[in-house]
Scaffold this motif. Structure first.
Motif: not given
Length: 186
Positions: A89-99
């Motif tokens: 989830d963390g990787i997904f959020y980072f890569n989608n600018e949902r920091f």
């Protein structure tokens, strides 16, 4: 009241518009029993951090619709999540600018770590938080956080699950030298 992150599609706003957007959202919802805490601006969405009763959520989204089309709503609750799922989830959020959500996901991972791994995960969290500050038009705070992130990343292994830690270190150093946060994927 419950906490929610509301994501509206962004076609024209920049982080410099975050305060203006927060004020506009507060004005649009001024007669409602809700609180618009802040706005973060990413390239593809505007994120509003709000407090609202569940029953008021749909009317709030409707009120904010002049700002943009709703992309998604996330109810923010403390989750106890499997470590592998938290990393994914963390990787997904980072890569989608949902920091901010990235920070939350990796914090769940961090709670399950010990020793050196705990520091490594904290370094990743600090990079995500740096970008969250940039989305709030606080780039200088974000750049300042990179020093702490690098200290936590230290000389940890070059890979953490599928995350290239060496690349994060390299990007953090480059951003410090340029005095500019530049988004990248992990």
């Amino acid at each position: 009241m419950e906490r929610y992150l509301l994501h509206f599609k962004n076609e024209k706003y920049l982080p410099q518009n975050c305060r203006e957007l927060a004020h506009r959202a507060r004005d649009l919802a001024s007669d409602m029993n809700v609180s618009v805490r802040l706005a973060r601006v990413a390239s593809k969405f505007i994120e509003f951090d709000v407090a609202s009763e569940k029953v008021d959520l749909d009317p709030l989204v409707e009120r904010l619709s002049p700002i943009g089309e709703l992309d998604n709503v996330r109810h923010v609750v403390e989750e106890h999540i499997d470590k592998d799922k938290g990393i994914q989830d963390g990787i997904f959020y980072f890569n989608n600018e949902r920091f901010w959500e990235c920070h939350e996901a990796f914090e769940g991972v961090w709670n399950q770590c010990y020793g050196r791994e705990k520091e490594l995960v904290q370094g990743i969290i600090l990079v995500a938080v740096a970008f969250a500050h940039e989305q709030e038009n606080e780039e200088s705070i974000g750049i300042g956080m990179l020093k702490r992130a690098l200290e936590k990343l230290g000389s940890s292994p070059s890979m953490y699950y599928s995350i290239d830690v060496d690349r994060i270190r390299k990007k953090a150093i480059e951003m410090q030298q340029a005095n500019k946060l530049t988004r990248f994927e992990i």
